[in-house]
Design an enzyme around this catalytic site. Structure first.
Site, PDB file in Angstrom:
ATOM      1  N   HIS A  99       0.839  -1.203   0.000  1.00  0.00           N
ATOM      2  CA  HIS A  99       0.000   0.000   0.000  1.00  0.00           C
ATOM      3  C   HIS A  99       0.867   1.243   0.000  1.00  0.00           C
ATOM      4  CE1 HIS A  99       0.647  -1.457   4.130  1.00  0.00           C
ATOM      5  NE2 HIS A  99       0.748  -0.181   4.473  1.00  0.00           N
ATOM      6  N   HIS A 101       0.983   5.128   1.045  1.00  0.00           N
ATOM      7  CA  HIS A 101       0.329   6.131   1.896  1.00  0.00           C
ATOM      8  C   HIS A 101       0.367   7.492   1.201  1.00  0.00           C
ATOM      9  CE1 HIS A 101       0.547   3.843   5.851  1.00  0.00           C
ATOM     10  NE2 HIS A 101       1.494   3.196   5.177  1.00  0.00           N
TER      11      HIS A 101
HETATM   12  P1  5GP Z   1       1.821   0.134   7.301  1.00  0.00           P
HETATM   13  O1  5GP Z   1       2.352   0.407   8.687  1.00  0.00           O
HETATM   14  O2  5GP Z   1       1.667  -1.336   7.026  1.00  0.00           O
HETATM   15  O3  5GP Z   1       2.594   0.873   6.227  1.00  0.00           O
HETATM   16  O4  5GP Z   1       0.390   0.815   7.278  1.00  0.00           O
HETATM   17  C1  5GP Z   1      -0.798   0.137   7.499  1.00  0.00           C
HETATM   18  C2  5GP Z   1      -1.857   1.206   7.594  1.00  0.00           C
HETATM   19  O5  5GP Z   1      -3.118   0.571   7.502  1.00  0.00           O
HETATM   20  C3  5GP Z   1      -1.837   1.981   8.927  1.00  0.00           C
HETATM   21  O6  5GP Z   1      -1.674   3.365   8.664  1.00  0.00           O
HETATM   22  C4  5GP Z   1      -3.192   1.651   9.540  1.00  0.00           C
HETATM   23  O7  5GP Z   1      -3.763   2.747  10.201  1.00  0.00           O
HETATM   24  C5  5GP Z   1      -4.020   1.222   8.351  1.00  0.00           C
HETATM   25  N1  5GP Z   1      -5.045   0.248   8.665  1.00  0.00           N
HETATM   26  C6  5GP Z   1      -4.871  -0.916   9.357  1.00  0.00           C
HETATM   27  N2  5GP Z   1      -6.030  -1.590   9.445  1.00  0.00           N
HETATM   28  C7  5GP Z   1      -6.950  -0.846   8.778  1.00  0.00           C
HETATM   29  C8  5GP Z   1      -8.349  -1.030   8.525  1.00  0.00           C
HETATM   30  O8  5GP Z   1      -8.976  -2.019   8.915  1.00  0.00           O
HETATM   31  N3  5GP Z   1      -8.973  -0.058   7.815  1.00  0.00           N
HETATM   32  C9  5GP Z   1      -8.304   1.047   7.338  1.00  0.00           C
HETATM   33  N4  5GP Z   1      -9.021   1.953   6.658  1.00  0.00           N
HETATM   34  N5  5GP Z   1      -6.994   1.246   7.574  1.00  0.00           N
HETATM   35  C10 5GP Z   1      -6.326   0.315   8.286  1.00  0.00           C
END
Ligand code: 5GP
Ligand code: ZN
Length: 139
Positions: A99, A101
């Site tokens: 993903h 951001h």
């Molecule tokens: P990472 O740390 O893997 O780069 O980011 C994962 C992101 O996914 C985090 O910013 C977190 O807030 C978001 N996230 C995790 N679970 C969910 C969810 O169930 N729904 C949404 N909309 N965002 C999520």
């Protein structure tokens, strides 16, 4: 993938606030934003790493994230945004569905990336590391 929360978001099993969708990508509001307006742009297909995403989809992700960033600037009246992608848990990836951001930024938001600047011991060390990367680089 059946136990992936982002796959569940794509297929509607878990609710999300959608910003954009097409045949390749899905963009939705992050549930725990760094700043208001924080959006995630993901491939609809499950990929753990950005490196396995087909080029057309990877390009679309970057394009849509950039356009979402511009929409955030207009909608939130802010001057900039960051695009951030964590690949691998050591890089901070928590959800193992790749993903990108989109983080709206304001000069007064108080958020700082914990960015450090180190130095190579020598020019030779930098050149040697670059050679190693170039040797392993594959399209
Ligand atoms: P990472 O740390 O893997 O780069 O980011 C994962 C992101 O996914 C985090 O910013 C977190 O807030 C978001 N996230 C995790 N679970 C969910 C969810 O169930 N729904 C949404 N909309 N965002 C999520
Ligand atoms: Zn997934």
């Amino acid at each position: 993938m059946s136990d992936c929360i982002f796959c569940k978001i794509v297929n509607g099993e878990i609710p999300s606030t959608k910003i954009y969708e097409d045949e390749l990508v899905f963009a939705f509001m992050d549930i725990s934003p760094i700043n208001p307006g924080h959006v995630l742009v993901i491939p609809k297909e499950h990929h753990v790493s950005c490196a396995s995403i087909p080029e057309e989809t990877a390009g679309r992700i970057f394009h849509i994230a950039s356009r979402v960033g511009v929409a955030c600037k207009r909608a939130l009246d802010i001057p900039g945004f960051n695009l951030h992608l964590a690949d691998g848990s050591c890089a901070g990836q928590v959800v193992m569905h790749a993903h990108l951001h989109v983080v709206p930024r304001d000069p007064e938001d108080g958020f700082r990336w914990n960015w450090r600047q180190t130095k190579y011991a020598s020019d030779a060390e930098r050149e040697s590391i670059a050679s190693g990367i170039k040797e392993k680089f594959k399209l």
